[in-house]
Design a protein around this motif. Structure first.
Motif, PDB file in Angstrom:
ATOM      1  N   ALA A  36      -9.557  12.698  13.902  1.00 53.23           N
ATOM      2  CA  ALA A  36      -8.358  11.400  13.893  1.00 53.23           C
ATOM      3  C   ALA A  36      -9.007  10.342  14.091  1.00 53.23           C
ATOM      4  CB  ALA A  36      -7.168  11.959  15.154  1.00 53.23           C
ATOM      5  N   TRP A  37      -9.930  10.000  14.762  1.00 50.56           N
ATOM      6  CA  TRP A  37     -10.398   8.671  14.932  1.00 50.56           C
ATOM      7  C   TRP A  37     -11.253   8.400  13.592  1.00 50.56           C
ATOM      8  CZ3 TRP A  37      -9.331   5.073  18.196  1.00 50.56           C
ATOM      9  CH2 TRP A  37      -8.742   5.485  19.416  1.00 50.56           C
ATOM     10  N   CYS A  38     -11.868   9.017  13.000  1.00 47.41           N
ATOM     11  CA  CYS A  38     -12.494   8.826  11.734  1.00 47.41           C
ATOM     12  C   CYS A  38     -11.611   8.580  10.786  1.00 47.41           C
ATOM     13  CB  CYS A  38     -13.218   9.999  11.292  1.00 47.41           C
ATOM     14  SG  CYS A  38     -14.846  10.348  12.027  1.00 47.41           S
ATOM     15  N   GLN A  39     -10.138   9.299  10.638  1.00 46.47           N
ATOM     16  CA  GLN A  39      -9.175   9.015   9.851  1.00 46.47           C
ATOM     17  C   GLN A  39      -8.755   7.759   9.878  1.00 46.47           C
ATOM     18  OE1 GLN A  39      -5.623  11.070  10.206  1.00 46.47           O
ATOM     19  NE2 GLN A  39      -5.172  11.189   7.786  1.00 46.47           N
ATOM     20  N   MET A  40      -8.451   7.361  11.230  1.00 39.48           N
ATOM     21  CA  MET A  40      -7.998   5.810  11.676  1.00 39.48           C
ATOM     22  C   MET A  40      -9.101   4.678  11.115  1.00 39.48           C
ATOM     23  SD  MET A  40      -5.948   6.451  15.102  1.00 39.48           S
ATOM     24  CE  MET A  40      -7.317   7.231  16.090  1.00 39.48           C
ATOM     25  N   SER A  41     -10.352   5.104  11.300  1.00 32.35           N
ATOM     26  CA  SER A  41     -11.270   4.102  11.087  1.00 32.35           C
ATOM     27  C   SER A  41     -11.232   3.896   9.622  1.00 32.35           C
ATOM     28  CB  SER A  41     -12.825   4.394  11.668  1.00 32.35           C
ATOM     29  OG  SER A  41     -13.756   3.740  11.237  1.00 32.35           O
ATOM     30  N   ARG A  42     -11.287   4.978   8.725  1.00 32.16           N
ATOM     31  CA  ARG A  42     -11.267   4.936   7.255  1.00 32.16           C
ATOM     32  C   ARG A  42     -10.223   4.165   6.693  1.00 32.16           C
ATOM     33  NH1 ARG A  42     -12.703  10.344   7.728  1.00 32.16           N
ATOM     34  NH2 ARG A  42     -10.489  10.979   7.173  1.00 32.16           N
ATOM     35  N   GLU A  56       0.842  -1.163   0.189  1.00 27.67           N
ATOM     36  CA  GLU A  56      -0.076   0.002   0.002  1.00 27.67           C
ATOM     37  C   GLU A  56       1.040   1.136  -0.077  1.00 27.67           C
ATOM     38  OE1 GLU A  56      -3.310  -0.112  -0.031  1.00 27.67           O
ATOM     39  OE2 GLU A  56      -3.377  -2.185  -0.077  1.00 27.67           O
ATOM     40  N   SER A  57       0.152   2.281  -0.241  1.00 26.19           N
ATOM     41  CA  SER A  57       0.995   3.576  -0.057  1.00 26.19           C
ATOM     42  C   SER A  57       1.564   4.019   1.405  1.00 26.19           C
ATOM     43  CB  SER A  57       0.058   4.548  -0.352  1.00 26.19           C
ATOM     44  OG  SER A  57       0.682   6.109  -0.167  1.00 26.19           O
ATOM     45  N   ASP A  58       2.594   4.649   1.412  1.00 26.11           N
ATOM     46  CA  ASP A  58       2.968   5.195   2.671  1.00 26.11           C
ATOM     47  C   ASP A  58       2.446   6.671   3.117  1.00 26.11           C
ATOM     48  OD1 ASP A  58       4.289   6.873   0.968  1.00 26.11           O
ATOM     49  OD2 ASP A  58       6.238   6.559   1.673  1.00 26.11           O
ATOM     50  N   GLU A  59       1.291   6.693   2.535  1.00 28.30           N
ATOM     51  CA  GLU A  59       0.530   7.965   3.243  1.00 28.30           C
ATOM     52  C   GLU A  59      -0.708   7.539   3.709  1.00 28.30           C
ATOM     53  OE1 GLU A  59       1.928  11.031   3.085  1.00 28.30           O
ATOM     54  OE2 GLU A  59       3.631  10.221   1.926  1.00 28.30           O
ATOM     55  N   SER A 105       0.743   4.159  16.604  1.00 26.78           N
ATOM     56  CA  SER A 105       0.674   2.552  16.234  1.00 26.78           C
ATOM     57  C   SER A 105       0.315   2.070  14.794  1.00 26.78           C
ATOM     58  CB  SER A 105      -0.188   1.856  17.269  1.00 26.78           C
ATOM     59  OG  SER A 105      -0.227   0.451  16.870  1.00 26.78           O
ATOM     60  N   MET A 106      -0.484   2.989  14.459  1.00 27.30           N
ATOM     61  CA  MET A 106      -1.256   2.659  13.107  1.00 27.30           C
ATOM     62  C   MET A 106      -0.361   3.015  11.975  1.00 27.30           C
ATOM     63  SD  MET A 106      -5.179   3.604  11.647  1.00 27.30           S
ATOM     64  CE  MET A 106      -6.033   2.369  13.173  1.00 27.30           C
ATOM     65  N   ARG A 107       0.241   4.170  12.195  1.00 26.16           N
ATOM     66  CA  ARG A 107       1.460   4.460  11.266  1.00 26.16           C
ATOM     67  C   ARG A 107       2.464   3.496  11.256  1.00 26.16           C
ATOM     68  NH1 ARG A 107       4.834   8.114  11.755  1.00 26.16           N
ATOM     69  NH2 ARG A 107       4.397   8.843  13.914  1.00 26.16           N
ATOM     70  N   GLN A 108       2.892   2.979  12.457  1.00 27.96           N
ATOM     71  CA  GLN A 108       3.935   1.827  12.236  1.00 27.96           C
ATOM     72  C   GLN A 108       3.519   0.730  11.794  1.00 27.96           C
ATOM     73  OE1 GLN A 108       6.538   3.440  13.176  1.00 27.96           O
ATOM     74  NE2 GLN A 108       7.414   2.021  14.469  1.00 27.96           N
ATOM     75  N   ARG A 109       2.049   0.182  11.782  1.00 23.01           N
ATOM     76  CA  ARG A 109       1.647  -1.108  11.442  1.00 23.01           C
ATOM     77  C   ARG A 109       1.463  -1.017   9.979  1.00 23.01           C
ATOM     78  NH1 ARG A 109      -3.872  -3.713  13.831  1.00 23.01           N
ATOM     79  NH2 ARG A 109      -2.122  -3.944  15.488  1.00 23.01           N
ATOM     80  N   TYR A 110       0.993   0.133   9.304  1.00 24.44           N
ATOM     81  CA  TYR A 110       0.948   0.420   7.943  1.00 24.44           C
ATOM     82  C   TYR A 110       1.850   0.870   7.287  1.00 24.44           C
ATOM     83  CZ  TYR A 110      -4.042  -0.965   9.367  1.00 24.44           C
ATOM     84  OH  TYR A 110      -5.272  -1.695   9.844  1.00 24.44           O
ATOM     85  N   GLY A 111       3.105   1.346   7.846  1.00 20.80           N
ATOM     86  CA  GLY A 111       4.206   2.085   7.196  1.00 20.80           C
ATOM     87  C   GLY A 111       3.762   3.348   6.504  1.00 20.80           C
ATOM     88  N   ILE A 112       2.973   4.102   7.498  1.00 19.96           N
ATOM     89  CA  ILE A 112       2.595   5.365   6.839  1.00 19.96           C
ATOM     90  C   ILE A 112       3.509   6.326   7.329  1.00 19.96           C
ATOM     91  CG2 ILE A 112       0.727   7.287   7.353  1.00 19.96           C
ATOM     92  CD1 ILE A 112      -1.094   5.055   7.677  1.00 19.96           C
TER      93      ILE A 112
END
Length: 126
Positions: A103-109, A17-20, A78-85
């Motif tokens: 921020a919570w909406c962005q993480m859910s999306r 996936e993207s790193d963004e 944590s999400m940035r680490q897990r997904y390489g963002i």
């Protein structure tokens, strides 16, 4: 007497996936029902998102004990680490502090977009 040892292959997750982030912090129109839920009842939405991420359901309730919501910030990191963002802890802190529901909406999306299932496996050594 000889022993036969079999070693199982270890799982490897390759990020293709993207790193963004898949959506911006203010892209509420990408998922209007979720953003309305987060706006009207952010603690409930945060708990639901945290559970879907594989963490303790009530963890976001600890955010009420400080100026900077530590759980929201920790989940973003944590999400940035897990997904390489790509990103910085400073940016995560600003998003968590100034726009908690967004921020919570962005993480859910992001979780929906990545569709990476979390599987916890317990194994016994014999």
């Amino acid at each position: 007497m000889s022993k036969m040892v079999i070693k199982q292959p270890q799982p490897v997750m390759e990020a293709q996936e993207s790193d963004e982030w898949g959506s911006g912090i203010c892209d509420c129109c990408d998922d209007v029902p979720e953003c309305c839920f987060a706006f009207w009842c952010c603690p409930c939405f945060a708990c639901k998102t945290t559970k879907a991420y594989g963490q303790c359901l009530c963890l976001p309730l600890l955010d009420i004990y400080g100026c900077i919501p530590p759980i929201t910030m920790s989940m973003r990191v944590s999400m940035r680490q897990r997904y390489g963002i790509k990103g910085t802890m400073c940016n995560d802190c600003m998003c968590a502090t100034c726009c908690t529901p967004c921020a919570w909406c962005q993480m859910s999306r992001e979780m929906k977009r990545r569709k990476i299932q979390i599987l916890l496996v317990g194994a016994k050594h014999t």
